[in-house]
Enzyme design. Structure first.
Site, PDB file in Angstrom:
ATOM      1  N   CYS A  79       1.074  -1.694   0.246  1.00 19.69           N
ATOM      2  CA  CYS A  79       0.180  -0.047   0.034  1.00 19.69           C
ATOM      3  C   CYS A  79       0.325   1.744   0.074  1.00 19.69           C
ATOM      4  O   CYS A  79       1.727   1.548  -0.487  1.00 19.69           O
ATOM      5  CB  CYS A  79      -1.021  -0.303   0.987  1.00 19.69           C
ATOM      6  SG  CYS A  79      -2.473   1.451   1.012  1.00 19.69           S
ATOM      7  N   HIS A 167      -3.184  -5.604   0.606  1.00 17.07           N
ATOM      8  CA  HIS A 167      -2.868  -5.698   1.598  1.00 17.07           C
ATOM      9  C   HIS A 167      -2.979  -7.524   1.928  1.00 17.07           C
ATOM     10  O   HIS A 167      -4.044  -7.814   2.576  1.00 17.07           O
ATOM     11  CB  HIS A 167      -4.231  -5.307   2.850  1.00 17.07           C
ATOM     12  CG  HIS A 167      -4.018  -3.631   3.150  1.00 17.07           C
ATOM     13  ND1 HIS A 167      -2.494  -3.130   3.699  1.00 17.07           N
ATOM     14  CD2 HIS A 167      -4.303  -2.739   2.828  1.00 17.07           C
ATOM     15  CE1 HIS A 167      -2.735  -1.814   4.621  1.00 17.07           C
ATOM     16  NE2 HIS A 167      -3.800  -1.953   3.143  1.00 17.07           N
ATOM     17  N   GLU A 169      -1.734  -9.160   4.239  1.00 18.33           N
ATOM     18  CA  GLU A 169      -1.451 -10.082   5.277  1.00 18.33           C
ATOM     19  C   GLU A 169      -3.123  -9.443   5.830  1.00 18.33           C
ATOM     20  O   GLU A 169      -3.825 -10.275   7.234  1.00 18.33           O
ATOM     21  CB  GLU A 169      -1.027  -8.155   6.489  1.00 18.33           C
ATOM     22  CG  GLU A 169      -1.687  -7.076   6.833  1.00 18.33           C
ATOM     23  CD  GLU A 169      -1.430  -5.999   5.205  1.00 18.33           C
ATOM     24  OE1 GLU A 169      -1.140  -6.345   4.280  1.00 18.33           O
ATOM     25  OE2 GLU A 169      -1.539  -4.959   5.526  1.00 18.33           O
ATOM     26  N   SER A 221       2.911 -13.059  38.059  1.00 18.79           N
ATOM     27  CA  SER A 221       1.877 -12.595  38.098  1.00 18.79           C
ATOM     28  C   SER A 221       0.547 -13.784  37.784  1.00 18.79           C
ATOM     29  O   SER A 221      -0.595 -13.564  37.932  1.00 18.79           O
ATOM     30  CB  SER A 221       1.609 -11.979  36.724  1.00 18.79           C
ATOM     31  OG  SER A 221       1.281 -12.129  35.769  1.00 18.79           O
ATOM     32  N   ASP A 225       2.421 -15.611  30.723  1.00 25.77           N
ATOM     33  CA  ASP A 225       4.003 -14.491  29.938  1.00 25.77           C
ATOM     34  C   ASP A 225       4.975 -15.096  31.383  1.00 25.77           C
ATOM     35  O   ASP A 225       6.071 -15.003  31.131  1.00 25.77           O
ATOM     36  CB  ASP A 225       4.211 -13.187  29.724  1.00 25.77           C
ATOM     37  CG  ASP A 225       2.468 -12.720  28.394  1.00 25.77           C
ATOM     38  OD1 ASP A 225       2.290 -14.312  27.777  1.00 25.77           O
ATOM     39  OD2 ASP A 225       2.206 -11.808  29.018  1.00 25.77           O
TER      40      ASP A 225
END
Ligand code: XMP
Length: 507
Positions: A79, A167, A169, A221, A225
């Site tokens: 683009c 695009h 993606e 936590s 992650d």
């Protein structure tokens, strides 16, 4: 050396998606601000230029010196990226007669061009542009057109330089992944060798070399992650890693105990600190959401810091920061709109160096790594949970009694989702305790009690979300169970708002 594709971000909303698609090809990539191309990095094998909210002829449009990359790496402009290269090298870009958003089909394309290997006739692509390339530079050739857009894709003759107006993606570009694969694998020579196993091997070796015999502290936590980061570090440095898990009193029912147990089973050296009393005391009477967050953040740092200082020889602070936390997305003024929120409460006076072993990974990659490390599935597939916990799900002031009510209602909802096989179908779910009471009737008695709202959303990244369309039978059962079993609640609602304009959390 880990090969990589560089994606230069000119501010498009879909830049992260380009990164996702390249990673799905098991090829490593980095998204960098348009003006931060790494000089002299031998691991770079190709460059993708993203879209942008600007027009190439806008004064403030983001520009780069193409000479720095042209002829050195294969380049694909998407683009704005395609328009920018064309415009800079002597072509013309003008506002399109009709702005083109949505589906289009490649009516003609060059079947011999390596970018279109495997493409079917009339392949559907997704357009989103107000400008169009009206004239290509002399040595560029058109390699695809739609009914409305003549220069839908081009290649510079004799150069490994391509541009596509659409695009690839986005999901609606049906063969978009094929196009990116053609570029990344065939044209750039990407080896597709990124795997969770190779990541674990390389990272463990790197962490061993980086950390040697140093002691490292990590804040857990309960989320995916930080847990994966801990297990990875544990594999690299074992007992030199000390994990600290703070209970601020706003966790889910029995979460502190259960997660602590999980961590111990994983062989982690973990210290659990129950600081709930301090948090309750400091939060008493506070109703403003941001004020609550500030108090919790501050208290958390104090508690964590006090505990960490006991480990006098610590040299590193490890964190479970992941890639989306770090990507600097650019807004139209070039300012950073999102950066590194995980590092928020980092106690600076601790003088610790930062170690972030997951900093290049997307969430699903973190999960793959967790599985590779043999972590239990329930830890890996956990829903995201906000740092301040139930505090932002109790509208108004917080008391231990309100937390108890919310924990009980939340537990019924979450366990219900698991029992009905719905847990993995939603991105995250929880219950909100509303600051109102309403009239009800139980047996022969009039009641005047609290209302709760159930919230469950589907999402891929929490940036946008839709309310989950849960089965009525399920909701009926949960509502019934909550009202019958949770003392103090006589009404259950379901939140049917999407984000935007609402948010996932209510505060
Ligand atoms: P919103 O409510 O902004 O939430 O749509 C998006 C995602 O972020 C989580 N969230 C937080 N996480 N501290 C956190 O660590 C916070 O203060 C916070 N507020 C929201 C939310 O649960 C969702 O996953």
């Amino acid at each position: 050396m880990q090969q990589k594709i560089i994606i230069l971000d000119f501010g498009s909303q879909t830049t992260q998606l380009i990164g996702r698609r390249v990673r799905e090809l098991d090829t490593f990539c980095e998204i960098l601000p348009y003006n931060k191309f790494p000089k002299n990095d031998p691991s770079v094998i190709g460059v993708i230029l993203s879209g942008s909210p600007f027009s190439v002829y806008d004064k403030e449009a983001f520009k780069i010196n193409l000479d720095e990359i042209r002829g050195k790496y294969p380049i694909l402009g998407i683009c704005y990226g395609a328009q920018f290269m064309s415009y800079t090298l002597g072509g013309k870009v003008e506002p399109a007669e009709t702005r083109e958003y949505g589906r289009a089909n490649l009516a003609t394309f060059d079947k011999e061009n390596p970018l279109f290997k495997g493409f079917e006739e009339n392949s559907q692509v997704w357009m989103s542009h107000g400008d169009t390339i009206t004239l290509l530079p002399d040595h560029f050739k058109v390699i695809a057109s739609t009914d409305k857009v003549k220069n839908a894709a081009y290649q510079a003759e004799g150069e490994k330089l391509w541009g596509v107006q659409f695009h690839p993606e986005v999901f609606h570009s049906v063969q978009g992944t094929q196009l990116l694969k053609n570029f990344v694998v065939d044209i750039c020579g990407g080896k597709q060798d990124w795997s969770a196993a190779s990541f674990v091997d390389t990272t463990v070796a790197e962490l061993k070399a980086q950390l040697g015999n140093d002691r490292v502290i990590l804040g857990l936590s309960g989320g995916v992650d930080s847990s994966v980061a801990a297990v990875l570090l544990n594999r690299a440095i074992g007992k030199n890693l000390t994990c600290i898990f703070v209970d601020h009193g706003m966790l889910r029912k029995n979460e502190f105990k259960n997660v602590l147990h999980d961590y111990e089973c994983l062989g982690l050296n973990v210290i659990g600190v129950d600081a709930s009393e301090k948090f309750f005391k400091d939060l008493a009477g506070v109703t403003d959401p941001e004020q609550k967050r500030k108090i919790i953040g501050r208290d958390f740092v104090e508690v964590f810091d006090a505990e960490a200082k006991k480990i006098t020889d610590a040299k590193w602070l490890a964190q479970g920061t992941i890639y989306p936390d770090r990507i600097e997305s650019l807004n139209i003024t070039g300012k950073t709109i999102k950066s590194h929120h995980n590092v928020g409460g980092l106690p600076e006076e601790m003088h610790l160096q930062l170690c972030e072993p997951l900093q290049w990974l997307f969430k699903d990659e973190v999960r793959r790594v967790g599985r590779q490390l043999g972590m239990p599935e329930h830890l890996i597939t956990r829903h995201p949970f906000p740092g301040p916990g139930l505090a932002v799900r109790i509208l108004g002031d917080i008391t231990p009694e309100k937390v108890r009510i919310l924990q009980d209602a939340d537990d019924i909802f979450i366990q219900g989702l698991r029992d009905w096989g719905l847990y993995d179908k939603v991105w995250q779910a929880g219950v909100i305790l509303l600051p109102i009471k309403s009239v009800g009737v139980m047996g022969d008695e009039r009641t005047y009690e609290r209302a709760v709202a159930l919230r469950a959303v589907t999402s891929t990244d929490a940036m946008t979300a839709d309310w989950a369309h849960l089965p009525y039978d399920f909701m009926a059962k949960v509502s019934n169970d909550i009202i019958n079993k949770v003392k103090g609640v006589n009404r259950v609602c379901y939140d049917i708002s999407s984000k935007p304009p609402s948010t996932i959390e209510w505060e």
